[in-house]
Write a protein that holds these residues in place. Structure first.
Motif, short mmCIF file in Angstrom:
data_model
loop_
_atom_site.label_atom_id
_atom_site.label_comp_id
_atom_site.label_asym_id
_atom_site.label_seq_id
_atom_site.Cartn_x
_atom_site.Cartn_y
_atom_site.Cartn_z
N MET A 281 0.84 -1.19 0.00
CA MET A 281 0.00 0.00 0.00
C MET A 281 0.88 1.25 0.00
SD MET A 281 -3.28 -0.75 2.42
CE MET A 281 -4.52 -1.95 1.96
N PRO A 282 0.41 2.34 -0.59
CA PRO A 282 1.21 3.56 -0.69
C PRO A 282 1.20 4.37 0.61
CG PRO A 282 -0.88 3.88 -1.78
CD PRO A 282 -0.86 2.45 -1.33
N VAL A 283 1.88 3.86 1.60
CA VAL A 283 1.85 4.48 2.92
C VAL A 283 3.20 5.04 3.35
CG1 VAL A 283 -0.10 3.08 3.70
CG2 VAL A 283 2.24 2.25 4.03
N LYS A 284 4.21 4.87 2.53
CA LYS A 284 5.53 5.41 2.86
C LYS A 284 6.17 5.97 1.61
CE LYS A 284 7.72 0.87 2.28
NZ LYS A 284 8.55 -0.17 2.90
N HIS A 285 7.17 6.80 1.82
CA HIS A 285 7.85 7.38 0.68
C HIS A 285 8.74 6.33 0.03
CE1 HIS A 285 9.42 10.51 -1.89
NE2 HIS A 285 10.64 10.10 -1.63
N CYS A 286 8.40 5.97 -1.21
CA CYS A 286 9.15 4.95 -1.93
C CYS A 286 8.90 5.17 -3.42
CB CYS A 286 8.72 3.55 -1.49
SG CYS A 286 7.08 3.08 -2.07
N PRO A 287 9.56 4.42 -4.31
CA PRO A 287 9.37 4.63 -5.75
C PRO A 287 7.94 4.44 -6.23
CG PRO A 287 11.39 3.40 -5.36
CD PRO A 287 10.69 3.50 -4.04
N LEU A 288 7.09 3.80 -5.44
CA LEU A 288 5.71 3.60 -5.86
C LEU A 288 5.00 4.93 -6.09
CD1 LEU A 288 3.14 1.90 -6.36
CD2 LEU A 288 2.78 1.88 -3.87
N LEU A 289 5.22 5.90 -5.21
CA LEU A 289 4.46 7.15 -5.28
C LEU A 289 4.76 7.94 -6.56
CD1 LEU A 289 4.59 8.30 -1.55
CD2 LEU A 289 2.96 6.80 -2.70
N PRO A 290 6.02 8.20 -6.90
CA PRO A 290 6.26 8.90 -8.17
C PRO A 290 5.86 8.09 -9.40
CG PRO A 290 8.34 8.24 -7.16
CD PRO A 290 7.28 8.03 -6.14
N PHE A 291 5.93 6.75 -9.30
CA PHE A 291 5.52 5.94 -10.44
C PHE A 291 4.02 6.07 -10.68
CE2 PHE A 291 4.15 2.12 -12.66
CZ PHE A 291 5.04 2.10 -13.72
N LEU A 292 3.23 6.00 -9.61
CA LEU A 292 1.79 6.17 -9.76
C LEU A 292 1.47 7.52 -10.39
CD1 LEU A 292 0.42 4.71 -6.39
CD2 LEU A 292 0.37 3.63 -8.65
N GLU A 293 2.17 8.54 -9.96
CA GLU A 293 1.95 9.87 -10.52
C GLU A 293 2.31 9.90 -12.01
OE1 GLU A 293 3.30 14.54 -9.75
OE2 GLU A 293 4.00 12.94 -8.41
N SER A 294 3.39 9.20 -12.38
CA SER A 294 3.84 9.21 -13.77
C SER A 294 2.85 8.55 -14.72
CB SER A 294 5.21 8.53 -13.90
OG SER A 294 5.10 7.12 -13.77
N ILE A 295 2.06 7.60 -14.21
CA ILE A 295 1.08 6.93 -15.07
C ILE A 295 -0.34 7.45 -14.84
CG2 ILE A 295 2.46 4.83 -15.24
CD1 ILE A 295 0.58 3.49 -13.24
N GLY A 296 -0.44 8.51 -14.04
CA GLY A 296 -1.74 9.15 -13.83
C GLY A 296 -2.70 8.36 -12.98
N LEU A 297 -2.18 7.59 -12.02
CA LEU A 297 -3.03 6.76 -11.17
C LEU A 297 -2.95 7.26 -9.74
CD1 LEU A 297 -4.80 4.19 -11.56
CD2 LEU A 297 -2.85 2.87 -10.71
N SER A 298 -4.09 7.55 -9.15
CA SER A 298 -4.10 8.01 -7.76
C SER A 298 -3.84 6.84 -6.82
CB SER A 298 -5.45 8.64 -7.41
OG SER A 298 -6.47 7.64 -7.36
#
Length: 378
Positions: A281-298
């Motif tokens: 789950m997106p609960v910490k600062h990690c590469p998941l957060l910018p990747f989700l942003e890059s593909i336009g997914l909240s």
């Protein structure tokens, strides 16, 4: 064939692909006889390149006169029909790598040969005699013409592959999007000197079947491509029987032992969009957060998609895991006692768990790419 599908999950042109090892085209070399001599260790083959109209056949003759290997014939339809007939019943998914001077030339061939083969648009050849006609690599600099060619073939109801060179257009992600929206089914990419980083970009841009080509000479080099987005790997000059047999056998062992032969690296280690299947789950600062942003997914949509995709499946639950569901757990190759407890409680083996993750990755890709707008060809 059911065994092959369970092992690798590959279907091309409504045919199960028995192994993700492919023979790429080599003009004047790769024909039905060449493929039949290697059929035990390949799942697909693209024969050719074949010139298919007067203009390109004349170019082939001039190239042959200069010493280049070419397939020469008077009637391309008769030649192609003979090649297709020779490969019937071989167990190899057949593709025809074609060079034509107009979209209508490709459509005419498809109308004569039918839908039993994959039609590969050669946007790869660099020979001046071909590029002067707007064929081969010249198509990569004329997006509108290339997309017209793809659409002309799709109008014939056939499966379409496009053989491209990475780096020619300057933006391979845009090219991948254009080909996808035009109706292409496969991108067969010669990665040149770009390697897996460029392949990952293409994988993150479209949901098409990807075949990685260039410098695939061993199982390790194939695995690098698989881990960064390739569905299959192809070989041309190194497609000798010994090399093909070794790579094929190693991939089959990988598929049986792991459950997912081309599992991506985890996102935090350079994985592609498929690796969202392994993210928490997106609960910490990690590469998941910018990747989700890059593909336009909240973040909310990401969690919803994963929960819905595993609903009613063996990886829906997972009481012992960090987030209460195996949907948010990592790869089986990453040690985790809590995950393993839930995997066993779900009645899954390690390979079965990874096959569920493979299915989850497919669901994620389908939902992420659904509704992605098209690109302007100009």
């Amino acid at each position: 064939m059911i065994e092959y599908y369970e092992r690798c999950g590959l279907i091309v042109n409504d045919q199960v692909v028995k192994t993700p090892v492919v023979i790429a085209s080599m003009a004047g070399v790769t024909d039905a006889a060449y493929v039949l001599a290697r059929k035990e260790h390949i799942g697909a083959a693209f024969i050719g390149g074949y010139s298919i109209d007067e203009e390109t056949m004349a170019a082939s003759r001039s190239m042959a006169a200069e010493g280049r290997a070419e397939f020469l014939y008077d009637d391309p339809v008769a030649e192609l029909k003979a090649q297709v007939a020779a490969l019937q019943g071989s167990g190899v998914v057949l593709g025809l790598n074609l060079r034509g001077s107009s979209p209508a030339s490709y459509a005419a061939i498809a109308g004569e040969i039918g839908d039993s083969v994959v039609y590969e648009v050669d946007a790869h050849c660099r020979q001046p005699a071909m590029t002067a006609l707007g064929c081969g690599e010249a198509l990569l600099r004329d997006a509108h013409r290339l997309m017209e060619t793809v659409r002309a073939l799709k109008a014939e109801g056939v499966t379409v592959s496009v053989k491209v060179r990475a780096g020619v257009t300057g933006d391979d992600r845009r090219l991948a999007r254009l080909l996808w929206k035009a109706g292409a089914d496969i991108i067969h990419v010669d990665l040149m000197d770009f390697g897996y980083a460029r392949l990952r970009q293409i994988r993150n841009a479209c949901p098409l079947t990807l075949i990685a080509n260039n410098s695939i000479t061993s199982f390790d080099s194939a695995m690098e491509m698989f881990a960064h987005g390739a569905d299959m790997v192809s070989m041309a000059r190194r497609s000798d029987e010994r090399t093909l047999a070794g790579i094929d056998a190693a991939i089959q062992r990988k598929a049986e032992e792991s459950g997912w032969y081309n599992a991506p690296k985890q996102l935090c280690r350079g994985g592609d969009i498929r690796s969202l299947a392994f993210c928490c789950m997106p609960v910490k600062h990690c590469p998941l957060l910018p990747f989700l942003e890059s593909i336009g997914l909240s973040r909310e949509d990401y969690m919803r998609i994963k929960r819905e995709a595993v609903d009613g499946t063996p990886i829906e639950g997972g009481k012992t895991t960090c987030f209460g569901s195996l949907a948010f757990c990592c790869k089986s190759s990453s040690p985790c006692m809590l995950r393993e407890i839930s995997v066993k409680a779900a009645g899954l083996s390690g390979p079965e768990y990874m096959r569920e993750k493979r299915r989850l990755a497919g669901e994620i890709m389908e939902r992420v790419f659904d509704g992605v707008p098209g690109e302007d060809e100009n």
